[in-house]
Structure formats: C-alpha cells, structure tokens
Design an enzyme around this catalytic site. Structure first.
Site, PDB file in Angstrom:
ATOM      1  N   HIS A 138     -18.098  27.961  -9.766  1.00 39.18           N
ATOM      2  CA  HIS A 138     -19.041  28.277 -10.963  1.00 39.18           C
ATOM      3  C   HIS A 138     -17.239  27.817 -12.297  1.00 39.18           C
ATOM      4  O   HIS A 138     -16.509  27.726 -11.931  1.00 39.18           O
ATOM      5  CB  HIS A 138     -18.891  29.782 -11.115  1.00 39.18           C
ATOM      6  CG  HIS A 138     -20.010  30.533 -12.287  1.00 39.18           C
ATOM      7  ND1 HIS A 138     -19.576  29.932 -13.903  1.00 39.18           N
ATOM      8  CD2 HIS A 138     -20.897  30.816 -12.409  1.00 39.18           C
ATOM      9  CE1 HIS A 138     -20.421  30.361 -14.605  1.00 39.18           C
ATOM     10  NE2 HIS A 138     -21.353  30.841 -13.557  1.00 39.18           N
ATOM     11  N   HIS A 139     -18.086  27.547 -12.963  1.00 37.91           N
ATOM     12  CA  HIS A 139     -17.510  26.628 -14.555  1.00 37.91           C
ATOM     13  C   HIS A 139     -16.430  27.649 -15.018  1.00 37.91           C
ATOM     14  O   HIS A 139     -15.803  27.185 -15.721  1.00 37.91           O
ATOM     15  CB  HIS A 139     -18.113  26.402 -15.435  1.00 37.91           C
ATOM     16  CG  HIS A 139     -18.184  25.463 -16.152  1.00 37.91           C
ATOM     17  ND1 HIS A 139     -16.188  24.699 -16.365  1.00 37.91           N
ATOM     18  CD2 HIS A 139     -18.445  23.941 -16.362  1.00 37.91           C
ATOM     19  CE1 HIS A 139     -16.234  23.630 -16.619  1.00 37.91           C
ATOM     20  NE2 HIS A 139     -17.469  22.894 -17.198  1.00 37.91           N
ATOM     21  N   CYS A 140     -16.830  29.008 -15.383  1.00 32.27           N
ATOM     22  CA  CYS A 140     -15.969  30.188 -16.234  1.00 32.27           C
ATOM     23  C   CYS A 140     -14.710  30.005 -14.761  1.00 32.27           C
ATOM     24  O   CYS A 140     -13.845  31.222 -15.024  1.00 32.27           O
ATOM     25  CB  CYS A 140     -16.262  31.438 -15.720  1.00 32.27           C
ATOM     26  SG  CYS A 140     -16.494  32.131 -14.022  1.00 32.27           S
ATOM     27  N   ILE A 142     -13.155  26.938 -13.183  1.00 30.68           N
ATOM     28  CA  ILE A 142     -11.903  25.649 -13.158  1.00 30.68           C
ATOM     29  C   ILE A 142     -13.218  24.951 -13.874  1.00 30.68           C
ATOM     30  O   ILE A 142     -14.419  25.266 -14.331  1.00 30.68           O
ATOM     31  CB  ILE A 142     -12.671  24.799 -11.838  1.00 30.68           C
ATOM     32  CG1 ILE A 142     -14.050  24.459 -12.062  1.00 30.68           C
ATOM     33  CG2 ILE A 142     -11.866  25.932 -11.287  1.00 30.68           C
ATOM     34  CD1 ILE A 142     -14.139  23.756 -10.576  1.00 30.68           C
ATOM     35  N   ASN A 313     -10.708  27.643 -18.802  1.00 30.79           N
ATOM     36  CA  ASN A 313     -11.953  26.388 -19.752  1.00 30.79           C
ATOM     37  C   ASN A 313     -10.518  26.125 -20.932  1.00 30.79           C
ATOM     38  O   ASN A 313     -11.096  26.640 -21.418  1.00 30.79           O
ATOM     39  CB  ASN A 313     -12.693  26.494 -19.346  1.00 30.79           C
ATOM     40  CG  ASN A 313     -14.051  26.575 -18.480  1.00 30.79           C
ATOM     41  OD1 ASN A 313     -14.264  25.711 -17.656  1.00 30.79           O
ATOM     42  ND2 ASN A 313     -14.053  27.614 -17.796  1.00 30.79           N
TER      43      ASN A 313
END
Length: 488
Positions: A138-140, A142, A313
C-alpha cells in the site's frame, strides 16, 4: 501505537473500489544461479529471515471509530507470513501475455486492511525458465525512496550472502479497544486545535506563490510551465473502472545517455519525450491528438528536506507539458526541456507538505466522504482533469542483485492510478537497463502493449536523430550497450 501522518493517511482516504492505492514491484529472476534449488519453500524461509529488517511489513492499521483522527500503526501480534505469500503457476504455456494478465488482475485487487498491507506472489511456469516475484504494497507504507529501501533489505549483492540472525523480536503489542482508540484520537485532535487553520494557511501560501510565479513568468514572456487543472480532456481522462492492465519492457540506459549528451538535456527529458511520441501515436489511433500539450504529473522525492513530520511519503509533484500537438520529435524534446525550469518553480511553491495540508483542512470523515462522492458520482467525466497521466522516474541499482541466490534480471515498477487519469508510467534503472512499467485502466487506455511499443519506438527515433545533432559530442557510450531489453 504510531499515528499516521496526514500525508500517509491521504492514500487511505482517497482509496476506493475503483482506485486501489497500492504500488507493485515485479522482479524477473533467473533461478539457475541459486546455489540450492529455488522453490516456494526456500523463498519463504529467505523472506522470513529478513522480516526484522522491514518492520513496516509486520504492522497493521488500527482504524479510529467515527474517523475522529487518522488511523494508527500497531505491530501485528497475530502476524502470519503465510497470509502474505502466495504461489501461482502460469497456464497458456507460460507466455508473457499470461504473466501480464496475471499482474493486471493482481493489481486490481485491494489489500485487506485487517492485516499488514502487503502481498507477494511467486509466479512460475514461464516458458524461458525464469520466475517472477510480484509484490504489492500500500502507498501509505512506501513511496519511491522507501520502496527501494525495502528492496535493499530484501535483495543481496551476492548469490551466497553471509548467514545472519534476526536482530529483533516482534513486540507483543496488545491491540487497543474502541474506547481507548477513540480517547487517544480525541486527545490528539484536541491537543492541536489549530491544525486545520495551519493547513489552510500553508495551502493558501503555496497557491499564492504559484500564482505569483506564474504571473511573473507571463509578464516576462516565459511562462511555458504546466499547471494542474489545465489539462486537455482526452480518452485517458474519465472515471476509472476497477480493471487494470500492464505492459513492461526495457531499453539500454547507454542509449538514453547518448541522447542526453547529444541534445544537452536530462535523462528525465528523454523519457518524457519518448512518452510524448508514444502518446501522440496512441491518441491518433484511439482518440484524437489535442491541439495543446498534455499535462503530466511527475512525482518528486522530498526526502532530505527536513519537515520533521515523520511521513513515509515525502513527495511533491512537477507538472510538465508533454507536447503531443507537435509532430517533430526534436521540437518535442526541446519544449519539454525548456518547460523544466518553470515546472520546478511551481513544484517548489507547492512544497512538500501540500498533500498533508489538503487532508488537514477538513476532518477525516468529511475528506473521506468528499473523496468517495467524487469517485462515485463520475465528476471526473465532467470536471477539468487535474493531469492527464503520471510518469515517475525511480533510481535503481547499477550492480547485480540476488534474491535467495536467484539473479534479478529485471525490476519493473507499477504506480497507482488516480481518479480521472487512466495511465501511470514508471521507469526504473537496473544494471544498465531502463525498465519501463506501464499500468492502465484498459477501459480508458486500450491496448497498453501497443502504447508501450510506441514509447520504445520513441527512444529509437531519438537515438536515430543523434547523428544529425549539430555539434553533437562524441558518444563515449556505445548505442545499444549494456544489458539487453529484459523481455517484451
């Protein structure tokens, strides 16, 4: 517990059924170099021995009832590695098309928020004897930089790395109850009542700086910079469906360096110019070529700019024109390069905290509701696109890497799609090759393999024009040198 920052929580709030906010990494491996047989069991043991180096993979979310504040991370006391590792054998003779289909289907499935937010699949059955690792995070967790840090812990510089022991034990952290979670979130909100006002001031300051810079450049007759919400509407830009399709390949990095030196531009300029050529051809076939440039969002790392908020991020965006309305490849390249200065000024005015400010202006429930309604109501079909597409450039490894002794032949990155823009192109350098990962919503971007071939043709066209560049410096890199394109 560790509460998510506003910038990291943003990727949870804007996620929906049709907009999963994870990233994918695909490793193509040669198992013949492994000192012992490379199997699913051996890969599992290898990854299990590295988990202490990647603590983010052992944490799960604790959602706050009523979304009073951002969720928190907690070490998962019930962590089960076997819930995250999977095995898939390709049918259809192990063709590259079958691998692309599998990756697209895997990319379309959202991660389970009740567990740590990642999954990994070993894909076997490829016709050439290679295997693939497909990892979804998940982008949260990395961004581009932190994603490469995880890869650095997962991979080795030698097929026979030294033995190591775990350096840490996963803490036995008790999950909090709803009352405790609500109390902590409420206290966190009440202890910083000025948060939305501070965010509004920060956003207003950024917008004023951006507008002032634009006016100054216009008065000076040099405003060729791209701006968000000023993109032409194309077939790429509409409400997304849940479907995903991918295409991937690579070009020798030495070729890009030859083009870079010949025309005194950057590697990123070369990548964007090749994408411009490919998109012009694609739009001519499947839509129409607009009479002005596309607006491309280029994520830029802000790691090292000490903002002190602890965000995973740390990223801002450049907005760059892709001049598909120009027919000449060198005019396209020159326009992209010339627009770079203004783009950097806009990016600097937006600042690294822009995403967090957007989230903090309104309470999480309101932000989530607004994001959900934007996606469900089809506003992306009627409003001006924020941008037409995303193109990312990630620095990879210049030296060979190994996973459990298997040589990494290629690394292909795939970023997320954002509502209203059905195409993301990410490039990553690896041992002399620039690998290209293209992910699209196929209902908006038909035949992504055809689009990728057109982008590759764009690199070839620019390389062919090097000999005609006036005063072109002698190339010290031989065109076509380096690792061959990994696969098609």
């Amino acid at each position: 517990m560790e509460r998510l920052t506003s910038a990291d929580a943003w990727y949870l709030y804007v996620e929906s059924r049709t907009v999963p906010l994870h990233v994918l990494g695909v490793l193509v491996l040669d198992p013949s170099t492994a000192p012992a047989p490379f199997t699913f069991a051996s890969m599992r043991a290898y990854i299990d021995g590295r988990l202490d180096l990647m603590p983010a993979l052992g944490r799960r979310l604790v959602e706050v009832p009523l979304a009073i504040d951002h969720p928190s991370w907690i070490d998962d006391a019930d962590f089960d590695l076997d819930q995250h590792l999977h095995h898939h054998v390709l049918t259809e003779g192990g063709s590259d098309a079958a691998l692309r289909t599998f990756i697209g289907e895997f990319a379309a499935v959202r991660l389970d928020r009740t567990r740590p937010l990642w999954d990994l699949v070993l894909v076997e059955g490829l016709a050439d004897g290679t295997v693939a690792i497909v990892m979804k995070l998940h982008h949260c967790i990395i961004d581009g930089v932190s994603g490469m840090e995880i890869m650095a812990h997962l991979l080795d510089l030698s097929p026979t790395p030294p033995e190591r022991e775990r350096t840490a034990v996963r803490p036995d952290e008790r999950p909090p109850g709803d009352v405790e979670t609500i109390a902590a979130a409420t206290w966190n909100r009440l202890s910083d009542p000025a948060r939305p006002f501070r965010a509004a001031r920060g956003m207003a300051s950024s917008l004023v700086k951006m507008a002032g810079g634009s006016i100054g450049r216009r008065l000076g007759g040099s405003d060729g910079a791209a701006h968000p919400l000023n993109a032409p509407r194309t077939r790429l830009n509409a409400s997304l469906t849940a479907n995903r399709a991918v295409a991937f390949d690579g070009v020798p990095l030495a070729d890009l360096k030859v083009i870079k030196r010949a025309f005194d531009v950057t590697i990123n300029d070369v990548v964007l110019a090749a994408c411009t050529q490919g998109l012009r051809k694609h739009l001519a076939i499947h839509d129409r070529v607009p009479d002005r440039a596309l607006v491309c969002s280029v994520p830029v790392s802000t790691h090292g700019q000490d903002d002190g908020d602890g965000s995973t991020n740390q990223v801002s965006s450049l907005f760059v024109h892709l001049p598909v309305h120009l027919a000449d490849p060198l005019e396209q390249l020159a326009a992209i390069h010339a627009g770079g200065l203004g783009a950097k000024e806009i990016q600097a005015s937006l600042g690294p905290g822009m995403i967090g400010d957007v989230v903090d202006i309104m309470p999480p429930p309101v932000f989530q509701f607004a994001s959900t309604m934007y996606s469900r109501s089809g506003l992306a079909d009627r409003m001006a696109p924020i941008h037409n597409l995303i193109v990312s450039n990630v620095v990879g490894s210049p030296v060979p890497l190994y996973l459990d002794g298997a040589t990494v032949l290629a690394m292909f990155p795939f970023g997320p799609l954002m509502e209203g823009a059905g195409l993301n192109i990410t490039v990553l350098s690896h041992v002399g090759t620039m690998n290209i990962g293209l992910i699209a919503c196929p209902d908006l971007v038909p035949e992504p393999e055809e689009l990728l071939r057109s982008i590759l043709d764009g690199f070839t066209t620019l390389l062919g024009l090097v000999g005609g560049a006036a005063g072109s410096p002698a190339a010290t890199d031989t065109p076509g040198a380096g690792a061959p394109p990994p696969r098609t």
